[in-house]
Every structure is written in structure tokens, then in C-alpha cells.
Design a protein around this motif. Structure first.
Motif, PDB file in Angstrom:
ATOM      1  N   HIS A  66       0.862  -1.183   0.000  1.00 40.19           N
ATOM      2  CA  HIS A  66       0.000   0.000   0.000  1.00 40.19           C
ATOM      3  C   HIS A  66       0.899   1.234   0.000  1.00 40.19           C
ATOM      4  N   CYS A  67       0.851   2.041  -1.058  1.00 41.77           N
ATOM      5  CA  CYS A  67       1.661   3.259  -1.181  1.00 41.77           C
ATOM      6  C   CYS A  67       0.778   4.469  -0.899  1.00 41.77           C
ATOM      7  N   GLN A  68       1.330   5.463  -0.198  1.00 39.06           N
ATOM      8  CA  GLN A  68       0.553   6.615   0.236  1.00 39.06           C
ATOM      9  C   GLN A  68       1.237   7.931  -0.108  1.00 39.06           C
ATOM     10  N   LEU A  69       0.448   8.930  -0.481  1.00 39.72           N
ATOM     11  CA  LEU A  69       0.919  10.303  -0.665  1.00 39.72           C
ATOM     12  C   LEU A  69       0.274  11.173   0.398  1.00 39.72           C
ATOM     13  N   TYR A  70       1.066  12.064   0.980  1.00 38.70           N
ATOM     14  CA  TYR A  70       0.606  12.961   2.033  1.00 38.70           C
ATOM     15  C   TYR A  70       0.918  14.410   1.675  1.00 38.70           C
ATOM     16  N   ALA A  71      -0.032  15.300   1.912  1.00 40.08           N
ATOM     17  CA  ALA A  71       0.251  16.732   1.863  1.00 40.08           C
ATOM     18  C   ALA A  71       0.945  17.059   3.187  1.00 40.08           C
ATOM     19  N   ARG A  72       2.059  17.788   3.112  1.00 41.60           N
ATOM     20  CA  ARG A  72       2.845  18.087   4.320  1.00 41.60           C
ATOM     21  C   ARG A  72       2.860  19.593   4.567  1.00 41.60           C
ATOM     22  N   VAL A  73       2.332  19.973   5.728  1.00 39.92           N
ATOM     23  CA  VAL A  73       2.361  21.362   6.177  1.00 39.92           C
ATOM     24  C   VAL A  73       3.044  21.363   7.539  1.00 39.92           C
ATOM     25  N   GLY A  74       4.260  21.895   7.576  1.00 41.88           N
ATOM     26  CA  GLY A  74       5.034  21.850   8.809  1.00 41.88           C
ATOM     27  C   GLY A  74       5.324  20.405   9.179  1.00 41.88           C
ATOM     28  N   SER A  75       4.910  19.997  10.367  1.00 41.41           N
ATOM     29  CA  SER A  75       5.121  18.612  10.805  1.00 41.41           C
ATOM     30  C   SER A  75       3.858  17.769  10.679  1.00 41.41           C
ATOM     31  N   THR A  76       2.835  18.294  10.012  1.00 46.77           N
ATOM     32  CA  THR A  76       1.568  17.583   9.857  1.00 46.77           C
ATOM     33  C   THR A  76       1.442  17.009   8.456  1.00 46.77           C
ATOM     34  N   ASP A  77       1.235  15.696   8.372  1.00 55.37           N
ATOM     35  CA  ASP A  77       1.034  15.002   7.102  1.00 55.37           C
ATOM     36  C   ASP A  77      -0.421  14.551   7.009  1.00 55.37           C
ATOM     37  N   THR A  78      -1.068  14.872   5.882  1.00 55.51           N
ATOM     38  CA  THR A  78      -2.462  14.494   5.663  1.00 55.51           C
ATOM     39  C   THR A  78      -2.543  13.607   4.423  1.00 55.51           C
ATOM     40  N   LEU A  79      -3.103  12.415   4.587  1.00 59.53           N
ATOM     41  CA  LEU A  79      -3.238  11.468   3.487  1.00 59.53           C
ATOM     42  C   LEU A  79      -4.115  12.054   2.385  1.00 59.53           C
ATOM     43  N   ILE A  80      -3.584  12.086   1.138  1.00 56.98           N
ATOM     44  CA  ILE A  80      -4.361  12.643   0.025  1.00 56.98           C
ATOM     45  C   ILE A  80      -4.549  11.666  -1.131  1.00 56.98           C
ATOM     46  N   ASP A  81      -3.759  10.580  -1.166  1.00 58.66           N
ATOM     47  CA  ASP A  81      -3.929   9.588  -2.235  1.00 58.66           C
ATOM     48  C   ASP A  81      -3.223   8.306  -1.827  1.00 58.66           C
ATOM     49  N   SER A  82      -3.677   7.192  -2.390  1.00 55.92           N
ATOM     50  CA  SER A  82      -3.005   5.915  -2.148  1.00 55.92           C
ATOM     51  C   SER A  82      -3.209   5.006  -3.352  1.00 55.92           C
ATOM     52  N   ALA A  83      -2.312   4.033  -3.482  1.00 53.55           N
ATOM     53  CA  ALA A  83      -2.373   3.079  -4.590  1.00 53.55           C
ATOM     54  C   ALA A  83      -1.694   1.792  -4.147  1.00 53.55           C
ATOM     55  N   ASN A  84      -2.073   0.681  -4.746  1.00 49.69           N
ATOM     56  CA  ASN A  84      -1.448  -0.602  -4.439  1.00 49.69           C
ATOM     57  C   ASN A  84      -0.359  -0.924  -5.449  1.00 49.69           C
ATOM     58  N   LEU A  85       0.795  -1.315  -4.933  1.00 45.46           N
ATOM     59  CA  LEU A  85       1.937  -1.715  -5.751  1.00 45.46           C
ATOM     60  C   LEU A  85       1.923  -3.241  -5.836  1.00 45.46           C
ATOM     61  N   PRO A  86       1.790  -3.813  -7.029  1.00 41.61           N
ATOM     62  CA  PRO A  86       1.742  -5.275  -7.159  1.00 41.61           C
ATOM     63  C   PRO A  86       3.026  -5.944  -6.689  1.00 41.61           C
ATOM     64  N   ASN A  87       2.918  -7.202  -6.325  1.00 36.49           N
ATOM     65  CA  ASN A  87       4.065  -7.999  -5.882  1.00 36.49           C
ATOM     66  C   ASN A  87       4.768  -8.577  -7.103  1.00 36.49           C
ATOM     67  N   THR A  88       5.586  -7.756  -7.744  1.00 33.93           N
ATOM     68  CA  THR A  88       6.339  -8.170  -8.920  1.00 33.93           C
ATOM     69  C   THR A  88       7.799  -7.826  -8.712  1.00 33.93           C
ATOM     70  N   ALA A  89       8.658  -8.824  -8.817  1.00 33.34           N
ATOM     71  CA  ALA A  89      10.095  -8.597  -8.610  1.00 33.34           C
ATOM     72  C   ALA A  89      10.742  -8.146  -9.912  1.00 33.34           C
ATOM     73  N   PRO A  90      11.494  -7.027  -9.879  1.00 32.76           N
ATOM     74  CA  PRO A  90      12.219  -6.628 -11.080  1.00 32.76           C
ATOM     75  C   PRO A  90      13.402  -7.561 -11.320  1.00 32.76           C
ATOM     76  N   SER A  91      13.728  -7.770 -12.579  1.00 28.35           N
ATOM     77  CA  SER A  91      14.866  -8.630 -12.910  1.00 28.35           C
ATOM     78  C   SER A  91      15.431  -8.188 -14.254  1.00 28.35           C
ATOM     79  N   GLY A  92      16.379  -8.928 -14.744  1.00 32.88           N
ATOM     80  CA  GLY A  92      16.948  -8.624 -16.049  1.00 32.88           C
ATOM     81  C   GLY A  92      15.967  -8.781 -17.191  1.00 32.88           C
ATOM     82  N   SER A  93      14.881  -9.519 -16.948  1.00 31.10           N
ATOM     83  CA  SER A  93      13.904  -9.737 -18.016  1.00 31.10           C
ATOM     84  C   SER A  93      12.494  -9.290 -17.647  1.00 31.10           C
ATOM     85  N   ALA A  94      12.315  -8.689 -16.453  1.00 26.71           N
ATOM     86  CA  ALA A  94      10.984  -8.243 -16.025  1.00 26.71           C
ATOM     87  C   ALA A  94      11.077  -6.858 -15.382  1.00 26.71           C
TER      88      ALA A  94
END
Length: 142
Positions: A66-94
Motif C-alpha cells: 500500500h503506497c501513500q501520498l501525504y500533503a505536508r504542512v510543517g510537521s503535519t502530514d495528511t493522506l491525500i492519495d493511495s495506490a497498491n503496488l503489485p508484488n512483482t520482482a524486477p529482474s533482467g527480463s521483467a
């Protein structure tokens, strides 16, 4: 610094691209402590228009992340978007898996002046997950 006048066309003045790498798990979405800075608030003088944002794995994540983006104002982070990163391993051919956030040319993510952007991942990944954002800055005209 020139002021922005009402009823005038406003266009971005400069292209921007930022990256950050997250390795530590973040599971406190309302009060994150492991979010990494992608866009420093100090770099955002008159607002940013983010048109592309994605996360890219640099190693086998071992599970969907689960990947998350936060708007940051000072020391306060507010969740503004998220997305799922698939379980895929990078390699020489992928290619490594990519999680796309919702920002686009048609529906950009606007960051008001003085607001930064932070990124976090929901599970630890030893070699990390890269977050990249790009778009334009509304810099002051001379």
C-alpha cells in the motif's frame, strides 16, 4: 514577487520532477511517522501542479504494498492519495511493478503554496520503493 491577478490565465512557469525512496513500513495513516519527503514545502513558493505520480519497486516486495501520498504542512502530514503496488520482482527480463497515483494532465493534483508532499509504504521493503512526481510550478513572474 508579482501577485496573481483575478480573471487572468495562469500557467506553470517551470517543470518540476522530484523523487524519494521509502524503506520503512507506515501503518498510522492518520499520524504517519515514516513518511519521506518528496517535495520540500520550501520549493513550493506559489503552488505546484502535479500531473504524474507513481511508485516503483526496486526489489521483490514480497506482497502487495500500500503506497501513500501525504500533503505536508510543517510537521503535519495528511493522506491525500493511495495506490497498491503489485508484488512483482524486477529482474533482467521483467520490469519492476509500478503503482500509479491519480494525478494526470486531465485531473492534476494541486499543492497550494507552502505545502510539501510526502510518501510512505505500508510494508518494509529492503531496497525501497521509489516515488516520483512531476508537473509544473507556478513561479512568480519577473
Amino acid at each position: 514577487m508579482s501577485a496573481i491577478a483575478t480573471n487572468q490565465f495562469i500557467a506553470v512557469q517551470r517543470t518540476i520532477a522530484y523523487m524519494a525512496v521509502a524503506t520503512t513500513a507506515e501503518t498510522e495513516f492518520h499520524l504517519p511517522t515514516h513518511a519521506v519527503e518528496v517535495v520540500p514545502a520550501a520549493d513550493n513558493v506559489q503552488g505546484l501542479r502535479i500531473t504524474k505520480a507513481y511508485a516503483l519497486t526496486r526489489a521483490a516486495p514480497g506482497a502487495v504494498i500500500h503506497c501513500q501520498l501525504y500533503a505536508r504542512v510543517g510537521s503535519t502530514d495528511t493522506l491525500i492519495d493511495s495506490a497498491n503496488l503489485p508484488n512483482t520482482a524486477p529482474s533482467g527480463s521483467a520490469a519492476g511493478a509500478r503503482a500509479l497515483f491519480e494525478a494526470s494532465e486531465e485531473d492534476p493534483l494541486f499543492l497550494p503554496p507552502g505545502v510539501g508532499l510526502a510518501f510512505a509504504i505500508g510494508a518494509a521493503v529492503a531496497n525501497g520503493v521509489v516515488c516520483r512526481v512531476s508537473g509544473g510550478a507556478y513561479d512568480p513572474l519577473p
